[in-house]
Design an enzyme around this catalytic site. Structure first.
Site, PDB file in Angstrom:
ATOM      1  N   ARG A 218       0.900  -1.293   0.124  1.00 13.84           N
ATOM      2  CA  ARG A 218       0.048   0.043  -0.227  1.00 13.84           C
ATOM      3  C   ARG A 218       0.469   1.161  -0.096  1.00 13.84           C
ATOM      4  O   ARG A 218       0.619   2.094  -0.566  1.00 13.84           O
ATOM      5  CB  ARG A 218      -0.577   0.494   1.055  1.00 13.84           C
ATOM      6  CG  ARG A 218      -2.131  -0.486   1.144  1.00 13.84           C
ATOM      7  CD  ARG A 218      -3.028  -1.043   2.436  1.00 13.84           C
ATOM      8  NE  ARG A 218      -2.761  -1.478   3.828  1.00 13.84           N
ATOM      9  CZ  ARG A 218      -2.862  -2.239   3.883  1.00 13.84           C
ATOM     10  NH1 ARG A 218      -3.697  -3.065   3.592  1.00 13.84           N
ATOM     11  NH2 ARG A 218      -2.486  -2.985   5.333  1.00 13.84           N
ATOM     12  N   PHE A 234     -11.815  -5.287  -6.013  1.00 20.05           N
ATOM     13  CA  PHE A 234     -11.130  -5.440  -4.417  1.00 20.05           C
ATOM     14  C   PHE A 234     -10.928  -4.528  -3.335  1.00 20.05           C
ATOM     15  O   PHE A 234     -10.065  -5.133  -2.668  1.00 20.05           O
ATOM     16  CB  PHE A 234     -10.618  -7.154  -4.451  1.00 20.05           C
ATOM     17  CG  PHE A 234     -11.304  -7.829  -6.355  1.00 20.05           C
ATOM     18  CD1 PHE A 234     -12.231  -8.588  -6.288  1.00 20.05           C
ATOM     19  CD2 PHE A 234     -10.822  -7.898  -7.237  1.00 20.05           C
ATOM     20  CE1 PHE A 234     -11.887  -9.375  -7.266  1.00 20.05           C
ATOM     21  CE2 PHE A 234     -10.888  -7.857  -8.510  1.00 20.05           C
ATOM     22  CZ  PHE A 234     -11.937  -9.371  -8.365  1.00 20.05           C
ATOM     23  N   ASN A 286     -19.990  -6.824  -8.664  1.00 21.65           N
ATOM     24  CA  ASN A 286     -18.722  -7.637  -8.467  1.00 21.65           C
ATOM     25  C   ASN A 286     -18.300  -7.187  -9.490  1.00 21.65           C
ATOM     26  O   ASN A 286     -18.169  -6.551 -11.083  1.00 21.65           O
ATOM     27  CB  ASN A 286     -19.937  -8.879  -9.063  1.00 21.65           C
ATOM     28  CG  ASN A 286     -18.477 -10.348 -10.243  1.00 21.65           C
ATOM     29  OD1 ASN A 286     -17.270 -10.032 -10.435  1.00 21.65           O
ATOM     30  ND2 ASN A 286     -19.855 -11.332 -10.775  1.00 21.65           N
ATOM     31  N   CYS A 347      -3.221 -14.139  -3.648  1.00 22.20           N
ATOM     32  CA  CYS A 347      -2.975 -14.519  -2.798  1.00 22.20           C
ATOM     33  C   CYS A 347      -3.399 -15.946  -2.521  1.00 22.20           C
ATOM     34  O   CYS A 347      -3.746 -16.496  -1.299  1.00 22.20           O
ATOM     35  CB  CYS A 347      -3.409 -13.754  -1.399  1.00 22.20           C
ATOM     36  SG  CYS A 347      -4.858 -13.804  -1.432  1.00 22.20           S
TER      37      CYS A 347
HETATM   38  N1  SAH Z   1      -7.182  -4.916  -0.746  1.00 20.95           N
HETATM   39  C1  SAH Z   1      -7.833  -4.720   0.673  1.00 20.95           C
HETATM   40  C2  SAH Z   1      -7.843  -6.750   0.781  1.00 20.95           C
HETATM   41  C3  SAH Z   1      -8.727  -7.126  -0.721  1.00 20.95           C
HETATM   42  S1  SAH Z   1      -9.308  -9.096   0.487  1.00 20.95           S
HETATM   43  C4  SAH Z   1      -6.461  -4.244   1.897  1.00 20.95           C
HETATM   44  O1  SAH Z   1      -6.053  -3.853   1.273  1.00 20.95           O
HETATM   45  O2  SAH Z   1      -7.514  -3.825   2.327  1.00 20.95           O
HETATM   46  C5  SAH Z   1     -10.858  -8.989  -1.454  1.00 20.95           C
HETATM   47  C6  SAH Z   1     -11.515  -8.566  -1.121  1.00 20.95           C
HETATM   48  O3  SAH Z   1     -12.190  -8.563  -2.342  1.00 20.95           O
HETATM   49  C7  SAH Z   1     -12.886  -8.293  -0.075  1.00 20.95           C
HETATM   50  O4  SAH Z   1     -13.427  -7.237   0.596  1.00 20.95           O
HETATM   51  C8  SAH Z   1     -14.389  -9.433  -0.882  1.00 20.95           C
HETATM   52  O5  SAH Z   1     -15.173  -9.112  -0.113  1.00 20.95           O
HETATM   53  C9  SAH Z   1     -14.043  -9.056  -2.237  1.00 20.95           C
HETATM   54  N2  SAH Z   1     -14.645  -9.611  -3.601  1.00 20.95           N
HETATM   55  C10 SAH Z   1     -14.642 -11.136  -3.729  1.00 20.95           C
HETATM   56  N3  SAH Z   1     -15.060 -11.807  -4.725  1.00 20.95           N
HETATM   57  C11 SAH Z   1     -15.514  -9.735  -5.090  1.00 20.95           C
HETATM   58  C12 SAH Z   1     -16.027 -10.046  -6.270  1.00 20.95           C
HETATM   59  N4  SAH Z   1     -15.812 -10.769  -7.098  1.00 20.95           N
HETATM   60  N5  SAH Z   1     -16.141  -8.627  -6.593  1.00 20.95           N
HETATM   61  C13 SAH Z   1     -15.892  -7.843  -6.108  1.00 20.95           C
HETATM   62  N6  SAH Z   1     -15.234  -7.426  -4.989  1.00 20.95           N
HETATM   63  C14 SAH Z   1     -15.202  -9.276  -4.547  1.00 20.95           C
END
Ligand code: SAH
Length: 403
Positions: A218, A234, A286, A347
């Site tokens: 980050r 995400f 999504n 991940c």
């Molecule tokens: N980048 C973030 C962590 C991401 S974790 C950070 O730095 O804190 C992954 C995230 O993807 C989760 O919040 C989950 O709710 C979301 N997620 C899972 N499948 C998804 C999809 N198809 N579309 C959008 N978000 C999704």
């Protein structure tokens, strides 16, 4: 060998199946075990020997898991008792001494399971509060002493348990969430990563509440964000996008499936001084779908971050996961303006860095764009990795320039 009552049970490995254990790999799969002297209880400590009877160390028995034994130690002179766990916790804390200052934060991973010699034990610290995950039978058995030691050796005011990870079900253990020690402060807990603040809800958030493994990523990605429009796909509670906002991004669009995560992302945006209404967007849905819609409208961004959840839980799902990564990266690359940046992550432990790089290369090819790597990324150093346990490297990423 005949055992006296109360003596330790012995797990003998199959012929020529002792090499990984001798090299320090902590997992022993059920298929590598020749016999046990008598059926151990869940989490019971067993003595592991080679086929010819050489003692290889002690491990915890997991009757319900394919990973039948997780090694505590390769020394047979180290009894598995409270003192053993006190030592392991003390060492984990000593390794992280000075990390709060070095990484300029009040949130750190304090125990990283296998890599800290404590398979199944994950502990994160958010300000004054510890959050523990105990995902294996062995970890469950020694939870008390681990928590006691942590509370004694840190100045934490509480330890909360979030043992609701999938791995725990595979061990045949029930979900177990709740306070283990101390008094829980009001949620959210405010943590700090340099000059960025995040509210973390350890009770209702994902995993232990926040993705500390991405801290250094980050920070790095934010350092490229000034003046750019950012797509944070995400987003969870804002992570990369909020760091980019603080670093001077001109606009940030957060996308997540979870309404609760986006609500926290909004609060985190405000907590960091806010953005003009039209500059900060929070889209629930999504990401695959929403990115396609952006593509169809020819919308582009100066920085696209893709940090999807794990697409593969096990090796058998690797192919499916690779298709997922290819799809999302193809869409993501198309949305980057010429000369813009793509930060892309995986991940999934089953997808190794070379496979991931290959998938991004294929996506770049299909998108007809030239994509070059500026930084190769991995999990933050408090998520320490054991040389003998390559599975411990699960988070990999690339920060790329897209032409
Ligand atoms: N980048 C973030 C962590 C991401 S974790 C950070 O730095 O804190 C992954 C995230 O993807 C989760 O919040 C989950 O709710 C979301 N997620 C899972 N499948 C998804 C999809 N198809 N579309 C959008 N978000 C999704």
């Amino acid at each position: 060998m005949k055992l006296k009552d109360g003596a330790m049970k012995i797990a003998k490995l199959k012929i020529k199946r002792d090499r990984p254990t001798r090299l320090g790999h902590p997992w022993i799969f059920s298929g590598a075990i020749e016999s046990v002297s008598s059926e151990p209880e869940r989490g019971e400590t067993v003595l592991v020997t080679s086929f010819s009877g050489d003692p290889l160390g002690y491990g915890a028995w997991s009757p319900a898991s394919q990973i039948r034994i997780r090694m505590w130690t390769s020394s047979v002179n180290e009894p598995i008792d409270d003192t053993f766990f006190q030592h392991r916790v003390t060492t984990a804390l000593a390794i992280r001494e000075g990390m709060n200052e070095r990484f300029d934060t009040n949130a750190l991973r304090l125990i990283n399971a296998e890599a800290d010699g404590l398979p199944g034990v994950t502990v994160d610290r958010y300000g004054d509060v510890l959050v523990g995950q105990f995902t294996t039978a062995g970890a469950e058995r020694y939870k008390q002493v681990i928590v006691q030691t942590l509370m004694q050796q840190t100045d934490a005011v509480a330890c909360y348990e979030r043992s609701d990870a999938d791995g725990r079900m595979r061990e045949g253990l029930e979900v177990s969430n709740g306070l283990l020690a101390g008094v829980l402060p009001r949620m959210p807990i405010i943590i700090r990563e340099s000059n960025v603040r995040y509210g973390v809800n350890i009770v209702s958030g994902h995993k232990t509440g926040f993705y500390l493994d991405q801290r250094e990523n980050r920070r790095l990605i934010a350092s490229y964000a000034k003046g750019r429009t950012v797509l944070n796909a995400f987003s969870y509670t804002g992570g990369f996008g909020v760091a980019a906002q603080v670093a001077g991004a001109s606009a940030v669009t957060h996308i997540d499936l979870s309404e609760m995560a986006l609500e926290q992302a909004k609060q985190n945006t405000e907590l960091n001084g806010g953005m003009a209404d039209e500059a900060a967007r929070f889209l629930q849905g999504n990401a695959f779908q929403l990115l396609r819609e952006f593509r169809d409208r020819s919308q582009t961004f100066g920085l696209v971050v893709l940090d999807p959840p794990k697409f593969a839980d096990t090796k058998s799902q690797t192919m499916k996961a690779l298709r997922g990564y290819k799809d999302i990266n193809l869409l993501g690359i198309k949305l980057v303006e010429s000369g813009g940046l793509l930060a892309t992550f995986s991940c999934s432990g089953a997808v190794d860095p070379r496979m991931f790089r290959m998938v991004v290369a294929e996506a770049a090819h299909d998108a007809g764009r030239t994509v070059r790597i500026l930084h190769e990324l991995r999990q933050a150093p408090d998520h320490i990795e054991a040389l003998t346990f390559p599975e411990g490297l699960y988070l990999k990423g690339l920060l790329c320039i897209v032409e």
